[in-house]
Design an enzyme around this catalytic site. Structure first.
Site, PDB file in Angstrom:
ATOM      1  N   ARG A 186      10.626  -6.900  20.483  1.00 20.77           N
ATOM      2  CA  ARG A 186      10.793  -6.382  21.851  1.00 20.77           C
ATOM      3  C   ARG A 186       9.517  -6.481  22.691  1.00 20.77           C
ATOM      4  O   ARG A 186       9.352  -5.747  23.654  1.00 20.77           O
ATOM      5  CB  ARG A 186      11.308  -4.941  21.842  1.00 20.77           C
ATOM      6  CG  ARG A 186      12.645  -4.791  21.158  1.00 20.77           C
ATOM      7  CD  ARG A 186      13.322  -3.478  21.530  1.00 20.77           C
ATOM      8  NE  ARG A 186      14.538  -3.302  20.747  1.00 20.77           N
ATOM      9  CZ  ARG A 186      14.603  -2.636  19.595  1.00 20.77           C
ATOM     10  NH1 ARG A 186      13.524  -2.072  19.111  1.00 20.77           N
ATOM     11  NH2 ARG A 186      15.744  -2.533  18.956  1.00 20.77           N
ATOM     12  N   LYS A 213       7.389 -15.964  34.621  1.00 21.61           N
ATOM     13  CA  LYS A 213       8.748 -16.448  34.389  1.00 21.61           C
ATOM     14  C   LYS A 213       8.773 -17.183  33.061  1.00 21.61           C
ATOM     15  O   LYS A 213       8.040 -18.153  32.867  1.00 21.61           O
ATOM     16  CB  LYS A 213       9.183 -17.402  35.499  1.00 21.61           C
ATOM     17  CG  LYS A 213       9.683 -16.702  36.745  1.00 21.61           C
ATOM     18  CD  LYS A 213      10.412 -17.703  37.624  1.00 21.61           C
ATOM     19  CE  LYS A 213      10.908 -17.080  38.902  1.00 21.61           C
ATOM     20  NZ  LYS A 213      11.612 -18.080  39.744  1.00 21.61           N
ATOM     21  N   GLU A 258       4.248 -29.860  42.690  1.00 24.18           N
ATOM     22  CA  GLU A 258       4.172 -28.415  42.955  1.00 24.18           C
ATOM     23  C   GLU A 258       2.982 -28.084  43.857  1.00 24.18           C
ATOM     24  O   GLU A 258       3.043 -27.160  44.674  1.00 24.18           O
ATOM     25  CB  GLU A 258       4.064 -27.626  41.633  1.00 24.18           C
ATOM     26  CG  GLU A 258       5.224 -27.819  40.665  1.00 24.18           C
ATOM     27  CD  GLU A 258       6.506 -27.056  41.054  1.00 24.18           C
ATOM     28  OE1 GLU A 258       6.513 -26.346  42.076  1.00 24.18           O
ATOM     29  OE2 GLU A 258       7.502 -27.208  40.320  1.00 24.18           O
ATOM     30  N   LYS A 278       0.161 -18.967  44.404  1.00 22.81           N
ATOM     31  CA  LYS A 278       1.185 -18.428  43.503  1.00 22.81           C
ATOM     32  C   LYS A 278       0.899 -16.962  43.177  1.00 22.81           C
ATOM     33  O   LYS A 278       1.810 -16.125  43.173  1.00 22.81           O
ATOM     34  CB  LYS A 278       1.244 -19.248  42.214  1.00 22.81           C
ATOM     35  CG  LYS A 278       2.249 -18.683  41.215  1.00 22.81           C
ATOM     36  CD  LYS A 278       3.288 -19.642  40.773  1.00 22.81           C
ATOM     37  CE  LYS A 278       4.393 -18.968  39.988  1.00 22.81           C
ATOM     38  NZ  LYS A 278       5.163 -19.904  39.180  1.00 22.81           N
ATOM     39  N   GLU A 317      11.292 -11.686  42.106  1.00 24.74           N
ATOM     40  CA  GLU A 317      12.010 -12.631  42.957  1.00 24.74           C
ATOM     41  C   GLU A 317      13.185 -11.998  43.679  1.00 24.74           C
ATOM     42  O   GLU A 317      14.323 -12.444  43.579  1.00 24.74           O
ATOM     43  CB  GLU A 317      12.492 -13.841  42.137  1.00 24.74           C
ATOM     44  CG  GLU A 317      12.918 -14.998  43.030  1.00 24.74           C
ATOM     45  CD  GLU A 317      13.088 -16.312  42.262  1.00 24.74           C
ATOM     46  OE1 GLU A 317      12.158 -16.716  41.560  1.00 24.74           O
ATOM     47  OE2 GLU A 317      14.139 -16.930  42.400  1.00 24.74           O
ATOM     48  N   ARG A 320       9.397 -14.544  46.569  1.00 25.34           N
ATOM     49  CA  ARG A 320       9.077 -15.435  45.455  1.00 25.34           C
ATOM     50  C   ARG A 320      10.015 -16.636  45.386  1.00 25.34           C
ATOM     51  O   ARG A 320       9.638 -17.694  44.891  1.00 25.34           O
ATOM     52  CB  ARG A 320       9.101 -14.667  44.135  1.00 25.34           C
ATOM     53  CG  ARG A 320       8.714 -15.525  42.951  1.00 25.34           C
ATOM     54  CD  ARG A 320       8.401 -14.727  41.701  1.00 25.34           C
ATOM     55  NE  ARG A 320       8.006 -15.645  40.641  1.00 25.34           N
ATOM     56  CZ  ARG A 320       7.489 -15.266  39.488  1.00 25.34           C
ATOM     57  NH1 ARG A 320       7.272 -13.998  39.241  1.00 25.34           N
ATOM     58  NH2 ARG A 320       7.155 -16.164  38.574  1.00 25.34           N
ATOM     59  N   ASN A 361      10.533 -21.984  45.124  1.00 29.72           N
ATOM     60  CA  ASN A 361      11.508 -22.924  44.587  1.00 29.72           C
ATOM     61  C   ASN A 361      11.934 -23.987  45.594  1.00 29.72           C
ATOM     62  O   ASN A 361      13.002 -24.583  45.438  1.00 29.72           O
ATOM     63  CB  ASN A 361      12.736 -22.159  44.080  1.00 29.72           C
ATOM     64  CG  ASN A 361      12.428 -21.381  42.821  1.00 29.72           C
ATOM     65  OD1 ASN A 361      11.829 -21.917  41.890  1.00 29.72           O
ATOM     66  ND2 ASN A 361      12.809 -20.127  42.782  1.00 29.72           N
ATOM     67  N   HIS A 401      13.714 -27.032  44.352  1.00 25.50           N
ATOM     68  CA  HIS A 401      14.073 -26.819  42.949  1.00 25.50           C
ATOM     69  C   HIS A 401      15.580 -26.746  42.727  1.00 25.50           C
ATOM     70  O   HIS A 401      16.057 -27.073  41.644  1.00 25.50           O
ATOM     71  CB  HIS A 401      13.408 -25.546  42.416  1.00 25.50           C
ATOM     72  CG  HIS A 401      11.947 -25.714  42.119  1.00 25.50           C
ATOM     73  ND1 HIS A 401      11.028 -26.104  43.074  1.00 25.50           N
ATOM     74  CD2 HIS A 401      11.233 -25.553  40.967  1.00 25.50           C
ATOM     75  CE1 HIS A 401       9.822 -26.164  42.531  1.00 25.50           C
ATOM     76  NE2 HIS A 401       9.917 -25.833  41.250  1.00 25.50           N
ATOM     77  N   HIS A 441      16.790 -29.028  40.080  1.00 23.43           N
ATOM     78  CA  HIS A 441      17.451 -28.598  38.846  1.00 23.43           C
ATOM     79  C   HIS A 441      18.762 -29.354  38.644  1.00 23.43           C
ATOM     80  O   HIS A 441      19.134 -29.683  37.521  1.00 23.43           O
ATOM     81  CB  HIS A 441      17.730 -27.097  38.883  1.00 23.43           C
ATOM     82  CG  HIS A 441      16.513 -26.259  38.626  1.00 23.43           C
ATOM     83  ND1 HIS A 441      16.550 -24.881  38.612  1.00 23.43           N
ATOM     84  CD2 HIS A 441      15.233 -26.596  38.364  1.00 23.43           C
ATOM     85  CE1 HIS A 441      15.340 -24.416  38.361  1.00 23.43           C
ATOM     86  NE2 HIS A 441      14.517 -25.431  38.211  1.00 23.43           N
ATOM     87  N   HIS A 478      10.023 -32.656  35.454  1.00 25.57           N
ATOM     88  CA  HIS A 478      10.371 -31.585  36.385  1.00 25.57           C
ATOM     89  C   HIS A 478       9.832 -31.860  37.793  1.00 25.57           C
ATOM     90  O   HIS A 478      10.558 -31.768  38.787  1.00 25.57           O
ATOM     91  CB  HIS A 478       9.833 -30.254  35.857  1.00 25.57           C
ATOM     92  CG  HIS A 478      10.041 -29.085  36.767  1.00 25.57           C
ATOM     93  ND1 HIS A 478      11.290 -28.627  37.133  1.00 25.57           N
ATOM     94  CD2 HIS A 478       9.154 -28.277  37.408  1.00 25.57           C
ATOM     95  CE1 HIS A 478      11.168 -27.592  37.947  1.00 25.57           C
ATOM     96  NE2 HIS A 478       9.889 -27.361  38.135  1.00 25.57           N
TER      97      HIS A 478
END
Lengths: 443, 443
Positions: B200, B222, B264, B306, B316, B320, B324, B327, B331, B344
């Site tokens: 955990r 993330k 990026e 960032k 987010e 935030r 993206n 993205h 994606h 990517h």
């Protein structure tokens, strides 16, 4: 003797004072549920019911989020509410009979328009329709999906967890959805971990349907799955929006499951609430006979104890570990003996006997406590020794990967002092542990 | 035009002002790394180097956690430090050349005595020994395990993640261990999610070795893995103890990976830092030629952007999401075209072109921005259109499960206004999206 939690302290002691976080009045008798006419809802308002007159007084602390529908709730049957106080992650535990017939209770905690109910084939067959009804009645904008997992601790694994993700993704659920766990501890732990991980976290609600889940696993945000080498080794701390305990769901619980849950109830008495333990000694037969008031009281008092501990130490840096009395030995039994052979509470019961035995060997408690623990477990029809096939080596092997090992040192929860006091410590004579293991294992 | 993040606002605008969280002085030129003699370390103290004299002045805000070894760091080569300000989960990003030769930097963030380095066969072959050396030099109490995963986005899945858990559990690591991610974005995301979930949650450190990971994925917490139906659908927000960027690791980075990371870098300019975009327009050839000072400046400025965004909106809920840009389209390309076919950043580059095209169709930006985006991407040898096999239907199918869908509405990051301004919104003419998809797809 009270001490603050400290991860670096070699030994922590905790006393028996129960400083209840719940805003409910401390009941003077277990018939509290029947007789009380003064309840307080989440500490926000207190409602006096007196010949039909409803007077609402609110505190200024947060607002009237819950009170809005108090009158409505009162007309049904007002739940007892125990708060888990975790700042902006605080949430209520609703306890009462027939709560699944009060859709408003559940619906106020649903975020977004999509819900995924995670349940198993046993519980789903009985309660899924009811829960879907409670989620959607008068609420046509909400659509509910469900995923039905196989029932049992042995399915608490990554393969089964992936079925929840598959269903969520195939259903195109988004971040504003809500997961609902309907079932016992296995379902709650898996659904919670899925909710923690799906899209990096979505809302979730716990509807525990076993005593075990109602008094322990559904409260406090521990979620996760097992690894073939140990229990709950993969997971997250992730808090639900609410926990809804409809005590009517216990009507369909098998006897063995009932007893398993009582092991955790007994645990709260031993580690921090001697008064509660004494109440159990007087009322164990009522609990075993499923007296609704006795069960409701035991659940409430257990949740109060758990909520207080979790509020003080959410991430288990010290105090919270005491909730694991008997669990280190118990996990070894579950892992060594094979998941699902014994129920969790059965393993914990045997584990508590071993922890108590070791505490006595260390000279930390007197023999009367040992006898009382044996006696109450026997009355709850719980085991007081591990399975005969368990060996010293099996215990040691599993205990070495326990989460409470820190830098190689196994810390244990042991009783110390009068009833209701325990310590979480790595500072004990290793011979005490060896002697206990040998006393309970044939080889 | 600046606006606070709000999950319920249909449209959020963000302006181009970069309010740097880092305590480093704003450089007036990209040769900052060579010429500066005044640095500030985590906002805690400022150190003036003047003919060997070291004067330390400290702020009273937190304490002298970092400053203790400042003199020692100065003797090596002081890293630039960018703070990610997240309350008690704040952490530093160290940026500089040769930082892996400064064991103290890494060791101060290791908790406990056990470390698990997670890397892949490509990066591990070059840097694993160096990292193990940095972890253990002068620190004999620490033992290091490692797990070497196959290299590539297509292995960012649950089966591969389980190898990390297997290794951690078989090695009997406990809660006081530290996971170290050594590699690019895939390794960082997987190691981070493993650290978030193992027992955990255990400590972890990011050592990103690609531009992509250094300017983006290693910062901000993330973590996660892909599902066959979409990227990063399973994961956690989980912050590292520190991010250590040794720019020397870029010496072994393939050209295509370098360019992918620059996508990026270009993104930060477009969404919030026009001045940085203009600097890139002047210096793209230096970046492509791996001029160390230019790269270090681009990394630092990207991390500052960032860090600021993450500090304002960790989970987010609004702001935030602007990180993206491109993205959602990207994606879809990665998922539809198959993970690992395009890098990517390549997919993001094509995605940015599509987002910019759509912004222009909506009348939100003028044509000069469209041209400048095309031009800079071409100079970075990045694609400016999706693969020819992508169809409108493939885009729509993957975009429907994007994490930015809320209650069924797909929100996009689009440019609006002068260079450096963007919006995160679901409030756009659907025809604009359809026209863009049709313009870039043959069917």
């Amino acid at each position: 003797m009270a001490s603050t939690a400290n991860a670096f302290s070699p030994s922590l002691s905790y006393n028996l004072n129960t400083k209840t976080k719940s805003s409910t009045l401390k009941p003077s008798s277990p018939s509290f549920f029947q007789t009380r006419s003064n309840v307080s809802v989440r500490g926000l308002c207190s409602v006096e019911l007196n010949r039909g007159r409803v007077a609402v007084s609110r505190s200024s602390r947060i607002g009237l989020r819950i009170c809005a529908s108090t009158a409505e709730l009162m007309e049904a049957k007002a739940p007892t509410i125990v708060d888990v106080d975790l700042g902006n992650r605080s949430y209520p535990i609703y306890i009462g009979s027939g709560l699944l017939d009060q859709p408003e209770l559940l619906q106020r905690h649903v975020h977004g328009k999509r819900v995924l109910v995670v349940t198993n084939n046993t519980v789903g067959a009985i309660y899924l329709d009811k829960v879907v009804g409670a989620l959607t009645r008068g609420n046509p904008n909400v659509s509910v999906e469900s995923v039905i997992l196989p029932d049992g601790e042995k399915y608490k694994d990554m393969d089964t967890l992936m079925k929840v993700f598959d269903k969520a993704i195939e259903s195109r659920l988004d971040r504003r959805c809500t997961f609902v766990a309907l079932g016992g501890g296995v379902i709650g732990d898996m659904c919670g971990y899925a909710a923690a991980s799906f899209l990096r976290g979505v809302n979730f609600i716990q509807i525990p349907t076993t005593v075990m889940a109602q008094v322990d696993s559904s409260v406090g945000g521990k979620t996760g799955i097992n690894h073939r080498l140990g229990k709950n080794l993969i997971g997250a701390f992730y808090q639900p929006q609410c926990v809804l305990i409809d005590t009517n769901t216990l009507n369909t619980l098998p006897d063995r499951e009932l007893a398993s849950g009582l092991a955790e109830v007994i645990k709260y008495g031993l580690i921090r609430d001697a008064e509660f333990f004494e109440w159990q000694e007087k009322n164990m037969e009522r609990l075993m006979a499923r007296d609704p008031n006795a069960l409701a009281y035991a659940i409430k008092r257990s949740c109060e104890n758990k909520a207080e501990v979790v509020s003080l130490d959410e991430k288990e840096s010290g105090l919270r570990a005491t909730l694991n009395l008997g669990h280190t030995f118990g996990h070894a039994i579950e892992t060594g003996f094979g998941y699902g052979q014994w129920l969790h509470g059965e393993a914990v019961a045997a584990g508590m006997v071993m922890a108590v035995d070791m505490s006595y060997r260390l000279g930390w408690i007197d023999s009367s406590i040992v006898k009382r623990v044996h006696s109450i477990l026997e009355r709850a029809k719980l085991p007081t020794a591990p399975p005969e096939t368990m060996t010293v080596e099996m215990f040691k092997s599993v205990m070495a990967v326990d989460k409470k090992v820190a830098d190689g040192l196994l810390r244990l929860i042991l009783l110390k002092g009068p009833l209701g006091n325990c310590v979480f410590t790595g500072d004990y004579d290793r011979k005490g542990l060896d002697d206990t293991l040998r006393a309970f294992c044939k080889s």
